[in-house]
Write a protein that holds these residues in place. Structure first.
Motif, PDB file in Angstrom:
ATOM      1  N   CYS A   7       0.837  -1.207   0.000  1.00 28.65           N
ATOM      2  CA  CYS A   7       0.000   0.000   0.000  1.00 28.65           C
ATOM      3  C   CYS A   7       0.869   1.253   0.000  1.00 28.65           C
ATOM      4  O   CYS A   7       1.934   1.263   0.607  1.00 28.65           O
ATOM      5  CB  CYS A   7      -0.902   0.026   1.229  1.00 28.65           C
ATOM      6  SG  CYS A   7      -2.039  -1.360   1.251  1.00 28.65           S
ATOM      7  N   TYR A   8       0.406   2.276  -0.682  1.00 24.66           N
ATOM      8  CA  TYR A   8       1.172   3.515  -0.817  1.00 24.66           C
ATOM      9  C   TYR A   8       0.274   4.732  -0.676  1.00 24.66           C
ATOM     10  O   TYR A   8      -0.867   4.712  -1.122  1.00 24.66           O
ATOM     11  CB  TYR A   8       1.845   3.593  -2.204  1.00 24.66           C
ATOM     12  CG  TYR A   8       2.684   2.386  -2.515  1.00 24.66           C
ATOM     13  CD1 TYR A   8       4.023   2.342  -2.156  1.00 24.66           C
ATOM     14  CD2 TYR A   8       2.120   1.276  -3.145  1.00 24.66           C
ATOM     15  CE1 TYR A   8       4.792   1.217  -2.416  1.00 24.66           C
ATOM     16  CE2 TYR A   8       2.879   0.152  -3.411  1.00 24.66           C
ATOM     17  CZ  TYR A   8       4.210   0.116  -3.049  1.00 24.66           C
ATOM     18  OH  TYR A   8       4.960  -0.993  -3.306  1.00 24.66           O
ATOM     19  N   ILE A   9       0.806   5.772  -0.068  1.00 32.53           N
ATOM     20  CA  ILE A   9       0.184   7.093  -0.122  1.00 32.53           C
ATOM     21  C   ILE A   9       0.925   7.844  -1.217  1.00 32.53           C
ATOM     22  O   ILE A   9       2.150   7.917  -1.192  1.00 32.53           O
ATOM     23  CB  ILE A   9       0.384   7.863   1.213  1.00 32.53           C
ATOM     24  CG1 ILE A   9      -0.105   7.027   2.396  1.00 32.53           C
ATOM     25  CG2 ILE A   9      -0.255   9.242   1.135  1.00 32.53           C
ATOM     26  CD1 ILE A   9      -1.531   7.190   2.758  1.00 32.53           C
ATOM     27  N   VAL A  10       0.199   8.360  -2.192  1.00 29.20           N
ATOM     28  CA  VAL A  10       0.837   9.111  -3.274  1.00 29.20           C
ATOM     29  C   VAL A  10       0.589  10.599  -3.024  1.00 29.20           C
ATOM     30  O   VAL A  10      -0.547  11.058  -3.107  1.00 29.20           O
ATOM     31  CB  VAL A  10       0.259   8.686  -4.646  1.00 29.20           C
ATOM     32  CG1 VAL A  10       0.862   9.523  -5.761  1.00 29.20           C
ATOM     33  CG2 VAL A  10       0.500   7.198  -4.889  1.00 29.20           C
ATOM     34  N   PRO A  11       1.652  11.349  -2.690  1.00 31.66           N
ATOM     35  CA  PRO A  11       1.457  12.769  -2.385  1.00 31.66           C
ATOM     36  C   PRO A  11       1.077  13.549  -3.641  1.00 31.66           C
ATOM     37  O   PRO A  11       1.556  13.254  -4.730  1.00 31.66           O
ATOM     38  CB  PRO A  11       2.814  13.224  -1.843  1.00 31.66           C
ATOM     39  CG  PRO A  11       3.797  12.180  -2.196  1.00 31.66           C
ATOM     40  CD  PRO A  11       3.064  10.936  -2.588  1.00 31.66           C
ATOM     41  N   GLY A  12       0.213  14.540  -3.463  1.00 27.00           N
ATOM     42  CA  GLY A  12      -0.302  15.254  -4.636  1.00 27.00           C
ATOM     43  C   GLY A  12       0.437  16.522  -4.961  1.00 27.00           C
ATOM     44  O   GLY A  12       0.255  17.108  -6.018  1.00 27.00           O
ATOM     45  N   ASP A  13       1.303  16.957  -4.089  1.00 23.97           N
ATOM     46  CA  ASP A  13       1.890  18.278  -4.282  1.00 23.97           C
ATOM     47  C   ASP A  13       3.368  18.216  -4.645  1.00 23.97           C
ATOM     48  O   ASP A  13       4.040  19.221  -4.678  1.00 23.97           O
ATOM     49  CB  ASP A  13       1.712  19.090  -2.994  1.00 23.97           C
ATOM     50  CG  ASP A  13       2.166  18.296  -1.767  1.00 23.97           C
ATOM     51  OD1 ASP A  13       2.554  17.125  -1.934  1.00 23.97           O
ATOM     52  OD2 ASP A  13       2.137  18.851  -0.660  1.00 23.97           O
ATOM     53  N   ASP A  14       3.874  17.021  -4.911  1.00 22.31           N
ATOM     54  CA  ASP A  14       5.314  16.899  -5.084  1.00 22.31           C
ATOM     55  C   ASP A  14       5.680  16.096  -6.333  1.00 22.31           C
ATOM     56  O   ASP A  14       5.779  14.881  -6.308  1.00 22.31           O
ATOM     57  CB  ASP A  14       5.923  16.240  -3.837  1.00 22.31           C
ATOM     58  CG  ASP A  14       7.437  16.333  -3.827  1.00 22.31           C
ATOM     59  OD1 ASP A  14       8.003  16.804  -4.839  1.00 22.31           O
ATOM     60  OD2 ASP A  14       8.048  15.938  -2.825  1.00 22.31           O
ATOM     61  N   PHE A  15       5.890  16.831  -7.427  1.00 21.36           N
ATOM     62  CA  PHE A  15       6.227  16.174  -8.695  1.00 21.36           C
ATOM     63  C   PHE A  15       7.548  15.446  -8.642  1.00 21.36           C
ATOM     64  O   PHE A  15       7.784  14.509  -9.376  1.00 21.36           O
ATOM     65  CB  PHE A  15       6.309  17.212  -9.811  1.00 21.36           C
ATOM     66  CG  PHE A  15       4.973  17.608 -10.289  1.00 21.36           C
ATOM     67  CD1 PHE A  15       4.271  16.776 -11.139  1.00 21.36           C
ATOM     68  CD2 PHE A  15       4.396  18.784  -9.863  1.00 21.36           C
ATOM     69  CE1 PHE A  15       3.017  17.118 -11.557  1.00 21.36           C
ATOM     70  CE2 PHE A  15       3.140  19.127 -10.275  1.00 21.36           C
ATOM     71  CZ  PHE A  15       2.441  18.299 -11.129  1.00 21.36           C
ATOM     72  N   THR A  16       8.432  15.911  -7.761  1.00 22.31           N
ATOM     73  CA  THR A  16       9.754  15.301  -7.726  1.00 22.31           C
ATOM     74  C   THR A  16       9.675  13.875  -7.177  1.00 22.31           C
ATOM     75  O   THR A  16      10.567  13.086  -7.394  1.00 22.31           O
ATOM     76  CB  THR A  16      10.725  16.123  -6.853  1.00 22.31           C
ATOM     77  OG1 THR A  16      10.271  16.082  -5.506  1.00 22.31           O
ATOM     78  CG2 THR A  16      10.800  17.552  -7.331  1.00 22.31           C
ATOM     79  N   ARG A  17       8.581  13.546  -6.480  1.00 26.37           N
ATOM     80  CA  ARG A  17       8.456  12.198  -5.917  1.00 26.37           C
ATOM     81  C   ARG A  17       7.547  11.303  -6.749  1.00 26.37           C
ATOM     82  O   ARG A  17       7.386  10.122  -6.438  1.00 26.37           O
ATOM     83  CB  ARG A  17       7.950  12.276  -4.476  1.00 26.37           C
ATOM     84  CG  ARG A  17       8.983  12.890  -3.533  1.00 26.37           C
ATOM     85  CD  ARG A  17       8.510  12.837  -2.101  1.00 26.37           C
ATOM     86  NE  ARG A  17       8.156  11.481  -1.699  1.00 26.37           N
ATOM     87  CZ  ARG A  17       7.448  11.196  -0.617  1.00 26.37           C
ATOM     88  NH1 ARG A  17       7.007  12.162   0.147  1.00 26.37           N
ATOM     89  NH2 ARG A  17       7.164   9.940  -0.303  1.00 26.37           N
ATOM     90  N   ALA A  18       6.931  11.872  -7.793  1.00 29.47           N
ATOM     91  CA  ALA A  18       6.013  11.083  -8.613  1.00 29.47           C
ATOM     92  C   ALA A  18       6.744   9.892  -9.228  1.00 29.47           C
ATOM     93  O   ALA A  18       7.819  10.047  -9.803  1.00 29.47           O
ATOM     94  CB  ALA A  18       5.416  11.959  -9.714  1.00 29.47           C
ATOM     95  N   GLY A  19       6.189   8.723  -9.050  1.00 26.68           N
ATOM     96  CA  GLY A  19       6.811   7.519  -9.590  1.00 26.68           C
ATOM     97  C   GLY A  19       7.431   6.640  -8.518  1.00 26.68           C
ATOM     98  O   GLY A  19       7.838   5.516  -8.791  1.00 26.68           O
TER      99      GLY A  19
END
Ligand SMILES: Nc1ncnc2c1ncn2[C@@H]1O[C@H](COP(=O)(O)OP(=O)(O)O)[C@@H](O)[C@H]1O
Ligand SMILES: [Mg+2]
Lengths: 142, 108
Positions: A7-19
């Motif tokens: 399970c993961y929380i995907v933060p919405g405000d941080d493009f640098t962490r996308a992926g």
């Protein structure tokens, strides 16, 4: 392997962490020794779903399960929802704003690729309530 | 081909990462969705997209080298991410097509 879940929380405000979630799923599936083609298709679908939550929905949650002969991915968000699903599924259709496009996103190929690279995809979405995307990639033996 | 061959061309400068990695195929694209589904494992990816998302996709696709064409100077966070992922990062003043041609000639 049949009851394994990540399970993961995907933060919405941080493009640098996308992926990050996709990368973690990929490395776990590799460690389990699953076929490379299965891993590749899961990675593509999961990455596109993750990116969509980041750029269109302000983030969300992802769950990946090894379930009865398939890798099951569920991506849930409480974003604006998808107004017209058949339009959103069209290759090249995107509502991504210019600043997002300038990063290389917004080609309008995410949902079509998710459909193309998985064996089954279901989307539940209501305007104002959010979106849930469910995808399965078959993998006999798990 | 090993990256070393390409780096003998003065147009290509290694910014960070190994200079001797093997390369399977040459790939060009600036759209992340296309790259995600098409970038060849072990390949060399030529782009002008200088941001962390390029590195995230490069890592997911397991490309060995990323070339920033058109004199695009990599951002510091991009360099750090490339180091972390063990991906060779290269910069060149050449346009994308010419950079790809040079890389392809090394592959042949
Ligand atoms: N999780 C989501 N929440 C809200 N809208 C979405 C979501 N996922 C996709 N969409 C809508 O569907 C469109 C098409 O998605 P996609 O094919 O991934 O293309 P892109 O992300 O490049 O715009 C998006 O532009 C957006 O309008
Ligand atoms: Mg998308």
């Amino acid at each position: 392997m049949s009851d394994m879940a990540f399970c993961y929380i995907v933060p919405g405000d941080d493009f640098t962490r996308a992926g990050e979630a996709s990368a973690d799923v990929k490395s776990r599936l590799k460690m389990l020794g699953l076929p490379t083609d299965v891993i590749r298709r899961v990675s593509i679908a999961m990455y596109e779903g993750e990116i969509n939550m980041v750029i269109h929905a302000g983030g969300g949650e992802a769950e990946v399960r090894l379930d009865n002969g398939a890798i099951y991915m569920e991506l849930r968000d409480r974003g604006p929802g998808i107004q017209d699903l058949s339009l959103a599924m069209k290759e090249g259709y995107s509502t991504a704003p210019e600043n997002i496009r300038s990063l290389g996103f917004g080609a309008g190929m995410g949902l079509p690729n998710m459909k193309k690279y998985t064996d089954r995809m279901e989307i539940e979405s209501a305007p104002g309530e959010g979106t849930t995307v469910k995808m399965w990639v078959n993998c006999p033996g798990i | 081909m090993a990256l070393e061959t390409l780096l003998q061309d003065p147009n290509f400068t290694l910014v960070s990462g190994p200079s001797d990695c093997s390369l399977s195929r040459v790939f060009c694209c600036d759209l992340l969705s296309v790259a995600m589904s098409r970038a060849p494992e072990g390949g060399i990816w030529i782009t002008v997209m200088n941001n962390l998302n390029t590195l995230a996709v490069a890592s997911l696709c397991e490309v060995h080298a990323v070339v920033l064409a058109e004199n695009v100077i990599p951002q510091e966070d991009v360099i750090q991410r490339a180091k972390l992922e063990g991906i060779s990062l290269i910069s060149t003043p050449l346009p994308i097509f010419e950079a790809a041609l040079a890389a392809q000639n090394c592959l042949d």
